[in-house]
Design a protein around this motif. Sequence first.
Motif, PDB file in Angstrom:
ATOM      1  N   SER A 127       8.502  -4.232  -8.837  1.00 27.22           N
ATOM      2  CA  SER A 127       7.813  -4.968  -7.775  1.00 27.22           C
ATOM      3  C   SER A 127       6.328  -4.636  -7.834  1.00 27.22           C
ATOM      4  O   SER A 127       5.935  -3.570  -8.323  1.00 27.22           O
ATOM      5  CB  SER A 127       8.388  -4.586  -6.409  1.00 27.22           C
ATOM      6  OG  SER A 127       8.095  -3.235  -6.111  1.00 27.22           O
ATOM      7  N   PRO A 128       5.465  -5.532  -7.373  1.00 28.06           N
ATOM      8  CA  PRO A 128       4.017  -5.229  -7.411  1.00 28.06           C
ATOM      9  C   PRO A 128       3.660  -3.921  -6.705  1.00 28.06           C
ATOM     10  O   PRO A 128       2.805  -3.163  -7.185  1.00 28.06           O
ATOM     11  CB  PRO A 128       3.401  -6.442  -6.712  1.00 28.06           C
ATOM     12  CG  PRO A 128       4.391  -7.548  -6.922  1.00 28.06           C
ATOM     13  CD  PRO A 128       5.734  -6.892  -6.890  1.00 28.06           C
ATOM     14  N   ALA A 129       4.305  -3.639  -5.571  1.00 28.34           N
ATOM     15  CA  ALA A 129       3.992  -2.395  -4.852  1.00 28.34           C
ATOM     16  C   ALA A 129       4.402  -1.171  -5.661  1.00 28.34           C
ATOM     17  O   ALA A 129       3.688  -0.163  -5.687  1.00 28.34           O
ATOM     18  CB  ALA A 129       4.693  -2.400  -3.493  1.00 28.34           C
ATOM     19  N   LEU A 130       5.563  -1.239  -6.339  1.00 32.02           N
ATOM     20  CA  LEU A 130       5.997  -0.112  -7.157  1.00 32.02           C
ATOM     21  C   LEU A 130       5.091   0.056  -8.367  1.00 32.02           C
ATOM     22  O   LEU A 130       4.788   1.184  -8.785  1.00 32.02           O
ATOM     23  CB  LEU A 130       7.449  -0.328  -7.595  1.00 32.02           C
ATOM     24  CG  LEU A 130       8.073   0.793  -8.437  1.00 32.02           C
ATOM     25  CD1 LEU A 130       7.969   2.133  -7.730  1.00 32.02           C
ATOM     26  CD2 LEU A 130       9.529   0.462  -8.768  1.00 32.02           C
ATOM     27  N   ALA A 131       4.632  -1.065  -8.948  1.00 36.38           N
ATOM     28  CA  ALA A 131       3.704  -0.971 -10.077  1.00 36.38           C
ATOM     29  C   ALA A 131       2.403  -0.290  -9.655  1.00 36.38           C
ATOM     30  O   ALA A 131       1.854   0.537 -10.391  1.00 36.38           O
ATOM     31  CB  ALA A 131       3.434  -2.368 -10.628  1.00 36.38           C
ATOM     32  N   GLY A 150       7.451  -7.025 -16.779  1.00 37.62           N
ATOM     33  CA  GLY A 150       7.023  -8.019 -15.795  1.00 37.62           C
ATOM     34  C   GLY A 150       7.105  -7.469 -14.385  1.00 37.62           C
ATOM     35  O   GLY A 150       7.401  -6.288 -14.158  1.00 37.62           O
ATOM     36  N   GLU A 151       6.797  -8.358 -13.419  1.00 41.10           N
ATOM     37  CA  GLU A 151       6.855  -8.008 -12.007  1.00 41.10           C
ATOM     38  C   GLU A 151       7.815  -8.940 -11.284  1.00 41.10           C
ATOM     39  O   GLU A 151       7.994 -10.104 -11.679  1.00 41.10           O
ATOM     40  CB  GLU A 151       5.470  -8.093 -11.365  1.00 41.10           C
ATOM     41  CG  GLU A 151       4.507  -7.001 -11.811  1.00 41.10           C
ATOM     42  CD  GLU A 151       3.227  -6.998 -11.004  1.00 41.10           C
ATOM     43  OE1 GLU A 151       3.003  -7.966 -10.237  1.00 41.10           O
ATOM     44  OE2 GLU A 151       2.440  -6.028 -11.127  1.00 41.10           O
ATOM     45  N   ILE A 152       8.416  -8.446 -10.231  1.00 42.92           N
ATOM     46  CA  ILE A 152       9.356  -9.227  -9.432  1.00 42.92           C
ATOM     47  C   ILE A 152       8.570 -10.188  -8.547  1.00 42.92           C
ATOM     48  O   ILE A 152       7.582  -9.801  -7.903  1.00 42.92           O
ATOM     49  CB  ILE A 152      10.234  -8.302  -8.576  1.00 42.92           C
ATOM     50  CG1 ILE A 152      10.960  -7.285  -9.462  1.00 42.92           C
ATOM     51  CG2 ILE A 152      11.248  -9.095  -7.761  1.00 42.92           C
ATOM     52  CD1 ILE A 152      11.715  -6.226  -8.692  1.00 42.92           C
ATOM     53  N   LEU A 163       9.469  -1.463  -2.520  1.00 40.59           N
ATOM     54  CA  LEU A 163       9.513  -0.662  -3.748  1.00 40.59           C
ATOM     55  C   LEU A 163      10.869  -0.884  -4.404  1.00 40.59           C
ATOM     56  O   LEU A 163      11.868  -0.267  -4.035  1.00 40.59           O
ATOM     57  CB  LEU A 163       9.297   0.821  -3.428  1.00 40.59           C
ATOM     58  CG  LEU A 163       7.980   1.168  -2.723  1.00 40.59           C
ATOM     59  CD1 LEU A 163       7.939   2.645  -2.365  1.00 40.59           C
ATOM     60  CD2 LEU A 163       6.779   0.800  -3.590  1.00 40.59           C
ATOM     61  N   VAL A 164      10.891  -1.787  -5.396  1.00 40.22           N
ATOM     62  CA  VAL A 164      12.144  -2.218  -6.017  1.00 40.22           C
ATOM     63  C   VAL A 164      11.937  -2.331  -7.516  1.00 40.22           C
ATOM     64  O   VAL A 164      10.829  -2.622  -7.992  1.00 40.22           O
ATOM     65  CB  VAL A 164      12.602  -3.577  -5.440  1.00 40.22           C
ATOM     66  CG1 VAL A 164      13.920  -4.018  -6.060  1.00 40.22           C
ATOM     67  CG2 VAL A 164      12.754  -3.509  -3.940  1.00 40.22           C
TER      68      VAL A 164
END
Length: 769
Positions: A127-131, A150-152, A163-164
């Motif tokens: 996910s963008p937040a986890l990245a 990639g991103e979700i 955060l996934v």
Amino acid sequence: MTSTVSRPVARDSWLRDFALGLRLAVGGGRTSWARLALGTVGIGLAATVLLLFASVGTITTGVNGRLAARAANSTVISGVSPTQVLQSSTSFKTLSIDGSYLHGTGPHSPVPPGLAALPGPAEIVLSPALARLIAENPELRQRFPQRVVGEIGDAGLRGPADLVFYAGTGPLPVAGGPGLSTVVTAYSFGRPGASGLGDPTLLIVTVISSVALLIPIFIFVSVSSRIAGAQRDRRLAALRLVGAGDRQVRRIAAAESLVAAAFGLLLGTLVFLGLRQLAPRFELLGWSFFTSDVVPSVPLTVLVVLLVPVLTVGTVLFALRRVIIEPLGVVRGGKPVRRRAWWRLALIVGGIALLLAARSMPADGWLIAQVTIGASALLIGVPAIVPWLLERSVDRIHGGAPSWQLAIRRLQLDSGTPARVVSGVAVVLASAIAMQLMLLSTAIQYTTPDSSDNWVTVYSTAASASRVSDALAAVPAAKHVYPVASIAAFAGSLTYDVTVAPCATITLVLHVDHCVDGQGFLAGSAAQSAPRPGDTWRLAAAGYGVGASQTLGSFTVPSLPTVTQPVARGAGPYIVDGVVLTPALATGLPLERHTETWVDTDPAVPDATDRIATAVAPLTWQAFVSYSTSDVVNAGQSSFATVRAALLTGSVFTLFLAGISMLVLTLEQVRERRRPLAMLAAAGVPRSVLARSLLWQTAVPVVLGVVVAVGVGIAIAGLVIRLTGQALRIDWPTIGIFAAVAVALVLLVTACSLPFLRAATRLAALRTE
């Protein structure tokens, strides 16, 4: 003919009156502009809050819809090659990170929302937040050894701060992963999401507190629409002097208040739209929202647009009901009609009766509605009963210091307005006290006792158990490692385990005096006797997941020494009653085993659990790290924490709003009474006496409101907690904190009004033209 002509004339008269009211609102000079600005800000702030409340439904629908859309659906669909899904989670510095390991069984296996395609083995999508979190914390990157591809997308996220991760892997075992993880065979993604909070106690707490937080908002709208009421009445008297009728001046006053309502709605809408654009940048109580989520419900928006002007105009007309506006002035003489108590007490008695009629915690919608209506009636009874109590109380007070007499006399002349403002504070305090007591009394089912021990458990598959031990050997924070492997065993109606553990674990748990590799024991406890040698057991793998129901073989209990397990078991490794074997004696068992590795960590090493999770991260789904003595956060506990924090935040905000209401009221009263105050100062009354009179004038209603709030809050909590079968726990320190906040509001409001009092008591305030 007469009626035909009179209708256009009457209509034209109404239009002229409204047009004059609009001109007075916006064209009366600096005084009118200041009055309009204050009213606009007050109503605008309330409108913003109401629009946010109107968006709660769409926010919940959006979040629940995305959560339901990414849930694996195991309903068989003919011709579809399913996707194997194994859910996993980890933590990093108190942050929870959720994810799933995916394996497609065919080229066209279903894909979760937010992904363009399934990640391959050794690939991961974040996910963008986890990245961003990984970019800010390079040590976290070691938890995810896969290649980021990639991103979700938004469709697969609960919110922008979610955060996934989705990681690709090879074929997953049917028996599931370590711990309690199971493999789901997904033929599609998406299933109906659960609505509500699940627990009726949390639902009732949420509804009651929402009602309590909205009542002060309406009170604030009412107070804002009555700003500079005395000046408005003098202007209306001037209109009466030039020939306006009594009904005309009321129409003019209504039109003037509509201007503030219209500007307030416009300001509130603009502020709401600005906050809506900022929604993805903020995380509130662990939840985040996309801009598209924050959309007010259309019916509720229409209700807000209609309710704010109606409440504003209705408040002004209600305030004028006992005011006689004559050409030569405004008459407020005459003893006001004493407030009646019967309908105020009826609200409280009716609320208590509804709560007493419920015999147990409601499990259906009708009973939940009964409890919430009863509790809401009690809360609505607070702003209804406080003005009556204040009126009766100040009528019986006589004598005292000059400042006290000035304050009491003012309250005797007009106790309604201070009581209405204080009622907002009292409602918030009552709901906050009831909420805290209800959550405190039911918190035992959402928390587990904290422990001072520092145990961490690593669940792993049997094949990776040795790799877990090797990885932990390189972690300085892991002082001692105690592996335990279990195989579920069934003997008729009894359940045992065949446990394989080294001597260090056996000695620690069973407290045996001597143990060597190649030895075994028959373990029993006070709840269940030790197994008997010669019995034959049916074995199943580990007792977790699908494999627990599959018979994997049989086992004959050998003749071994018997050990009784200690009655008091502390934190740390745990062995189930049954056969306990050392590794050398278990070499002949041709069974796969799930292993629990208990780690005694060094409390002096910071982030010990994070270090352990990083060490076993290369094993991906084959190892799962969990605190053994910390709280296990499930859906109910998450809802509990969210509701408690959200309602606390709402209570603090509404108390702040009530404080603004009191400040506006105090400043307006100082402004309206500047000539009497200036005359008192000119006659020799010290300003300190006048300042203390303002303090008492605010403190007396607040103290009365706090007393009512404490009583109503405890009553609501006791009546609702009675339905759960649990004892009411009264947290007097928390109640004291809420009462102290109300007292602090009084002192703060008085301090802020002192500069205006100093200006009002100057001799220049006696000048007139």
